[in-house]
Design a protein around this motif. Structure first.
Motif, PDB file in Angstrom:
ATOM      1  N   LEU A   1       3.290   5.878  -2.913  1.00 20.43           N
ATOM      2  CA  LEU A   1       4.514   6.607  -3.266  1.00 20.43           C
ATOM      3  C   LEU A   1       4.701   6.707  -4.773  1.00 20.43           C
ATOM      4  N   ILE A   2       4.551   5.577  -5.471  1.00 17.27           N
ATOM      5  CA  ILE A   2       4.819   5.551  -6.910  1.00 17.27           C
ATOM      6  C   ILE A   2       3.726   6.270  -7.700  1.00 17.27           C
ATOM      7  N   GLY A   3       2.476   6.178  -7.234  1.00 22.49           N
ATOM      8  CA  GLY A   3       1.370   6.780  -7.977  1.00 22.49           C
ATOM      9  C   GLY A   3       1.583   8.251  -8.301  1.00 22.49           C
TER      10      GLY A   3
ATOM     11  N   LEU B   1       0.832  -1.202   0.000  1.00 27.53           N
ATOM     12  CA  LEU B   1       0.000   0.000   0.000  1.00 27.53           C
ATOM     13  C   LEU B   1       0.866   1.251   0.000  1.00 27.53           C
ATOM     14  N   ALA B   2       1.945   1.253   0.789  1.00 31.26           N
ATOM     15  CA  ALA B   2       2.837   2.405   0.832  1.00 31.26           C
ATOM     16  C   ALA B   2       3.533   2.613  -0.512  1.00 31.26           C
TER      17      ALA B   2
ATOM     18  N   ILE C   1      14.610   2.959  -6.279  1.00 33.05           N
ATOM     19  CA  ILE C   1      13.990   3.053  -7.603  1.00 33.05           C
ATOM     20  C   ILE C   1      13.242   4.376  -7.741  1.00 33.05           C
ATOM     21  N   ALA C   2      12.504   4.778  -6.696  1.00 38.76           N
ATOM     22  CA  ALA C   2      11.764   6.040  -6.744  1.00 38.76           C
ATOM     23  C   ALA C   2      12.709   7.225  -6.913  1.00 38.76           C
TER      24      ALA C   2
ATOM     25  N   LEU D   1      -0.347   4.032 -14.203  1.00 37.41           N
ATOM     26  CA  LEU D   1      -1.175   4.242 -13.012  1.00 37.41           C
ATOM     27  C   LEU D   1      -2.231   3.153 -12.860  1.00 37.41           C
ATOM     28  N   LEU D   2      -2.886   2.778 -13.955  1.00 36.80           N
ATOM     29  CA  LEU D   2      -3.913   1.744 -13.885  1.00 36.80           C
ATOM     30  C   LEU D   2      -3.309   0.372 -13.577  1.00 36.80           C
TER      31      LEU D   2
END
Length: 236
Positions: A22-24, A17-18, A229-230, A102-103
């Motif tokens: 974060l990535i979204g 979930l985190a 990666i982020a 995103l999807l």
């Protein structure tokens, strides 16, 4: 990728979930090349995750078709508004990449983690802020919403297949009238069944949403890797 999908399923739901949270937002800020790599990776992850579900492949294709349809609508409207063609193509490509990523991120989260596990993760996060009574209500609401994402896609895929078999000669406009009506009717029945399931399993009380997670060293390693990666996505 099947082994990796099984590995992702075994991770702590709080971590997944985190990562999604974060990535979204990052997908809208990073360079389009970084977003494209992320979209490709998430697509390759979503396919084996969806493979175990009835109509899982059609579920992914439906989401991709949804993206391409609305990107095409935007491109047509931009063309009517006299936007230069090079800008139309560039904007359409970037929007396609970011929406697909995103999807696929949301679909991978929904397919790799049960709705109840996500609800428990939310309850764990909100309990210190909202208290136990409000936290479990938020967790139940999120669980129902997450559960309905693959349910809606699977229902739409099933209805389209039934219409194609029973009404092979139906035209485009007739199918566009029949399919939404059948999907809404089926989802209404599933909503009632889901309400009964929540009540029968005792999920409408605070005691059913007490988290029982155990954080492992593997989760810590994956957390550090995701942060790297982020950070790398913003350096591309």
């Amino acid at each position: 990728m099947r082994d990796f999908a099984a590995f992702v399923r075994s991770l702590d739901p709080r971590l997944k979930l985190a990562v999604a949270l974060l990535i979204g937002p990052c997908l809208w800020k990073v360079h389009v090349l970084a977003a494209a790599v992320c979209a490709l990776f998430l697509l390759l992850l979503a396919l084996p995750l969806a493979a175990g579900l009835p109509g899982g492949g059609k579920m992914v294709r439906s989401l991709l078709g949804f993206v391409f349809f609305w990107v095409a609508v935007k491109a047509i409207l931009d063309g009517i508004s006299d936007v230069p063609p090079e800008y139309i193509a560039s904007d359409a490509a970037q929007l396609t990449v970011r929406l697909v990523a995103l999807l696929m991120l949301g679909l991978s989260l929904a397919l790799s983690t049960s709705a109840r596990a996500l609800g428990l993760a939310v309850s764990w996060a909100f309990k210190p802020l909202l208290g136990a009574e409000r936290a479990w209500r938020v967790a139940l609401s999120l669980s129902l919403m997450v559960h309905f994402l693959p349910t809606c896609l699977a229902t739409m895929s099933g209805v389209r297949e039934v219409v194609a078999r029973r009404c092979p000669d139906a035209g485009f406009f007739r199918r566009m009238r029949m399919i939404p009506q059948a999907v809404v009717r089926n989802l209404g029945q599933k909503t009632w069944n889901q309400t009964l399931a929540v009540a029968c399993r005792g999920l409408d009380r605070a005691g059913a949403w007490e988290p029982d997670f155990s954080w492992t060293g593997r989760d810590s390693v994956v957390s550090a890797f995701v942060l790297l990666i982020a950070a790398a996505m913003f350096l591309v």
